[in-house]
Scaffold this motif. Structure first.
Motif, PDB file in Angstrom:
ATOM      1  N   LYS A  90       0.864  -1.179   0.000  1.00 37.19           N
ATOM      2  CA  LYS A  90       0.000   0.000   0.000  1.00 37.19           C
ATOM      3  C   LYS A  90       0.898   1.226   0.000  1.00 37.19           C
ATOM      4  O   LYS A  90       1.628   1.480   0.960  1.00 37.19           O
ATOM      5  CB  LYS A  90      -0.923   0.009   1.220  1.00 37.19           C
ATOM      6  CG  LYS A  90      -1.931   1.154   1.202  1.00 37.19           C
ATOM      7  CD  LYS A  90      -2.892   1.065   2.374  1.00 37.19           C
ATOM      8  CE  LYS A  90      -3.913   2.199   2.322  1.00 37.19           C
ATOM      9  NZ  LYS A  90      -4.868   2.130   3.460  1.00 37.19           N
ATOM     10  N   THR A  92       1.431   5.139  -0.009  1.00 33.43           N
ATOM     11  CA  THR A  92       0.773   6.389   0.372  1.00 33.43           C
ATOM     12  C   THR A  92       1.671   7.605   0.170  1.00 33.43           C
ATOM     13  O   THR A  92       1.198   8.729   0.277  1.00 33.43           O
ATOM     14  CB  THR A  92       0.336   6.325   1.847  1.00 33.43           C
ATOM     15  OG1 THR A  92       1.492   6.063   2.667  1.00 33.43           O
ATOM     16  CG2 THR A  92      -0.677   5.208   2.056  1.00 33.43           C
ATOM     17  N   THR A  93       2.962   7.380  -0.104  1.00 34.75           N
ATOM     18  CA  THR A  93       3.901   8.482  -0.330  1.00 34.75           C
ATOM     19  C   THR A  93       4.723   8.169  -1.582  1.00 34.75           C
ATOM     20  O   THR A  93       4.356   7.319  -2.382  1.00 34.75           O
ATOM     21  CB  THR A  93       4.830   8.664   0.887  1.00 34.75           C
ATOM     22  OG1 THR A  93       5.529   7.434   1.136  1.00 34.75           O
ATOM     23  CG2 THR A  93       4.031   9.036   2.130  1.00 34.75           C
ATOM     24  N   HIS A 106      -1.728  -1.324  -3.932  1.00 32.00           N
ATOM     25  CA  HIS A 106      -2.723  -0.248  -3.832  1.00 32.00           C
ATOM     26  C   HIS A 106      -1.984   1.079  -3.784  1.00 32.00           C
ATOM     27  O   HIS A 106      -1.304   1.390  -2.805  1.00 32.00           O
ATOM     28  CB  HIS A 106      -3.589  -0.430  -2.586  1.00 32.00           C
ATOM     29  CG  HIS A 106      -4.649   0.622  -2.451  1.00 32.00           C
ATOM     30  ND1 HIS A 106      -5.347   0.834  -1.273  1.00 32.00           N
ATOM     31  CD2 HIS A 106      -5.140   1.531  -3.342  1.00 32.00           C
ATOM     32  CE1 HIS A 106      -6.200   1.817  -1.448  1.00 32.00           C
ATOM     33  NE2 HIS A 106      -6.096   2.262  -2.693  1.00 32.00           N
ATOM     34  N   LEU A 107      -2.100   1.843  -4.855  1.00 33.00           N
ATOM     35  CA  LEU A 107      -1.495   3.170  -4.930  1.00 33.00           C
ATOM     36  C   LEU A 107      -2.571   4.196  -4.603  1.00 33.00           C
ATOM     37  O   LEU A 107      -3.484   4.422  -5.395  1.00 33.00           O
ATOM     38  CB  LEU A 107      -0.910   3.413  -6.323  1.00 33.00           C
ATOM     39  CG  LEU A 107      -0.282   4.782  -6.581  1.00 33.00           C
ATOM     40  CD1 LEU A 107       0.903   5.021  -5.654  1.00 33.00           C
ATOM     41  CD2 LEU A 107       0.141   4.914  -8.035  1.00 33.00           C
ATOM     42  N   THR A 108      -2.482   4.800  -3.420  1.00 31.84           N
ATOM     43  CA  THR A 108      -3.510   5.737  -2.975  1.00 31.84           C
ATOM     44  C   THR A 108      -3.387   7.066  -3.721  1.00 31.84           C
ATOM     45  O   THR A 108      -2.429   7.305  -4.464  1.00 31.84           O
ATOM     46  CB  THR A 108      -3.399   5.970  -1.464  1.00 31.84           C
ATOM     47  OG1 THR A 108      -2.121   6.562  -1.168  1.00 31.84           O
ATOM     48  CG2 THR A 108      -3.522   4.649  -0.708  1.00 31.84           C
ATOM     49  N   SER A 109      -4.350   7.933  -3.497  1.00 30.50           N
ATOM     50  CA  SER A 109      -4.386   9.217  -4.202  1.00 30.50           C
ATOM     51  C   SER A 109      -3.197  10.108  -3.842  1.00 30.50           C
ATOM     52  O   SER A 109      -2.795  10.960  -4.633  1.00 30.50           O
ATOM     53  CB  SER A 109      -5.691   9.949  -3.884  1.00 30.50           C
ATOM     54  OG  SER A 109      -5.832  10.139  -2.482  1.00 30.50           O
ATOM     55  N   LYS A 110      -2.606   9.904  -2.663  1.00 33.53           N
ATOM     56  CA  LYS A 110      -1.443  10.689  -2.253  1.00 33.53           C
ATOM     57  C   LYS A 110      -0.129   9.999  -2.600  1.00 33.53           C
ATOM     58  O   LYS A 110       0.940  10.548  -2.340  1.00 33.53           O
ATOM     59  CB  LYS A 110      -1.505  10.957  -0.746  1.00 33.53           C
ATOM     60  CG  LYS A 110      -2.686  11.820  -0.327  1.00 33.53           C
ATOM     61  CD  LYS A 110      -2.651  12.095   1.163  1.00 33.53           C
ATOM     62  CE  LYS A 110      -3.823  12.972   1.584  1.00 33.53           C
ATOM     63  NZ  LYS A 110      -3.812  13.252   3.047  1.00 33.53           N
ATOM     64  N   GLY A 111      -0.193   8.821  -3.175  1.00 33.60           N
ATOM     65  CA  GLY A 111       1.012   8.078  -3.508  1.00 33.60           C
ATOM     66  C   GLY A 111       1.607   8.509  -4.835  1.00 33.60           C
ATOM     67  O   GLY A 111       0.913   9.003  -5.726  1.00 33.60           O
ATOM     68  N   GLU A 126      -4.743   4.932  -7.881  1.00 30.43           N
ATOM     69  CA  GLU A 126      -5.443   6.185  -7.600  1.00 30.43           C
ATOM     70  C   GLU A 126      -4.490   7.378  -7.598  1.00 30.43           C
ATOM     71  O   GLU A 126      -4.946   8.519  -7.558  1.00 30.43           O
ATOM     72  CB  GLU A 126      -6.156   6.096  -6.247  1.00 30.43           C
ATOM     73  CG  GLU A 126      -7.213   5.000  -6.188  1.00 30.43           C
ATOM     74  CD  GLU A 126      -7.778   4.810  -4.796  1.00 30.43           C
ATOM     75  OE1 GLU A 126      -7.161   5.335  -3.836  1.00 30.43           O
ATOM     76  OE2 GLU A 126      -8.820   4.148  -4.654  1.00 30.43           O
ATOM     77  N   GLY A 127      -3.178   7.116  -7.616  1.00 34.23           N
ATOM     78  CA  GLY A 127      -2.188   8.184  -7.586  1.00 34.23           C
ATOM     79  C   GLY A 127      -1.329   8.187  -8.836  1.00 34.23           C
ATOM     80  O   GLY A 127      -1.631   7.523  -9.830  1.00 34.23           O
ATOM     81  N   ASP A 142      -8.352   4.680 -11.212  1.00 36.82           N
ATOM     82  CA  ASP A 142      -9.290   5.715 -10.781  1.00 36.82           C
ATOM     83  C   ASP A 142      -8.491   6.988 -10.510  1.00 36.82           C
ATOM     84  O   ASP A 142      -8.236   7.346  -9.362  1.00 36.82           O
ATOM     85  CB  ASP A 142     -10.047   5.252  -9.532  1.00 36.82           C
ATOM     86  CG  ASP A 142     -11.190   6.185  -9.167  1.00 36.82           C
ATOM     87  OD1 ASP A 142     -11.436   7.138  -9.931  1.00 36.82           O
ATOM     88  OD2 ASP A 142     -11.829   5.977  -8.120  1.00 36.82           O
TER      89      ASP A 142
END
Length: 258
Positions: A90, A92-93, A106-111, A126-127, A142
């Motif tokens: 995951k 996040t950065t 999982h690449l988050t929107s802030k990643g 997402e990032g 997304d």
């Protein structure tokens, strides 16, 4: 009243010694052997819950498949003894290390994924992603932005709020486009553009389905998913030259309309 930890005492009326912890006359203790047995149905479900779940993974080197526990974080291939990472990531950065795992990413929107190569089982993007991304199973995108690297997956899903521009060829088996996408797609299966989807670019696939409201703009090659438009053009030119060579000398040839 006697001390709680006392093991024996004397009756103040008759002077006889007795133990306060001894069972009272006429009091029946609960027999553990008479406890109700668990029903077979309960035992069956308990066995299912306690059963260890396994999954099938393939080796990166020799492609051999074998079963591993869901709780395992790594394993070795029984064929070539190569190490196989099974962890989920995951992000996040900012992240720049190469990922090669049979787990999920999982690449988050802030990643910010700047790795040159990412190989995983499935991914949710997402990032920002800058390198090449390949999924053995599914990939869900997304985000709004540009993807400069190569993308490959068994099943690619472009979500409704997405607006992506792919600079490299996208190779998939099946793809569902619910948002906006721009780029070249080569699919060995089907391409589906949903009613909220928009696709701009060349498509080579076995089949395509466009729902009412969906939009497509570009060149389309259906039935030969293994070929791209650039690979088909030389064959077309060769066929034209062959047709011209079959015309006998001195024969009149029709002129193109002007």
């Amino acid at each position: 009243m006697e001390y709680v930890a006392a093991k024996s005492t004397i009756c103040r009326q008759c002077g006889r010694s007795f133990s306060p912890s001894a069972p009272k006359p006429g009091l029946k203790l609960k027999d553990e052997s008479s406890a109700p047995e668990e029903s077979p149905v309960h035992r069956k479900f308990e066995g299912i819950w306690s059963r260890q779940r396994n999954r099938l993974v393939s080796c990166f080197e020799c492609k051999r498949k074998h079963e591993v526990s869901d709780a395992a974080s790594s394993t070795n291939c029984p064929g070539c003894s190569a190490h196989i990472d099974l962890r989920d990531y995951k992000i996040t950065t900012s992240f720049s290390r190469t990922i090669r795992t049979r787990g999920d990413v999982h690449l988050t929107s802030k990643g910010d994924l700047s790795s040159t190569s990412v190989i995983c089982n499935s991914a949710i993007i997402e990032g920002k992603v800058r390198g090449n991304l390949e999924c053995e199973d599914s990939m869900t995108i997304d985000l709004v932005g540009k993807i400069p690297g190569r993308i490959g997956a068994q099943h690619l899903i472009v979500e409704r709020k997405s607006d992506i521009q792919c600079f490299r060829r996208v190779r998939v088996t099946n793809i569902d486009i619910k948002g906006r996408m721009s780029g070249e797609i080569v699919a060995t299966g089907s391409v589906t553009i949903h009613k909220t989807g928009t696709l701009e670019g060349n498509v080579t696939a076995k089949s395509i389905a466009i729902e009412k409201g969906g939009m497509f703009s570009g060149q389309l090659v259906i039935g030969q998913a293994g070929l791209t438009q650039g690979e088909l053009l030389p064959e077309a030119k060769a066929a034209e030259k062959k047709a011209e060579s079959e015309v006998p000398l001195g024969a009149t040839q029709p002129l193109h309309a002007t």
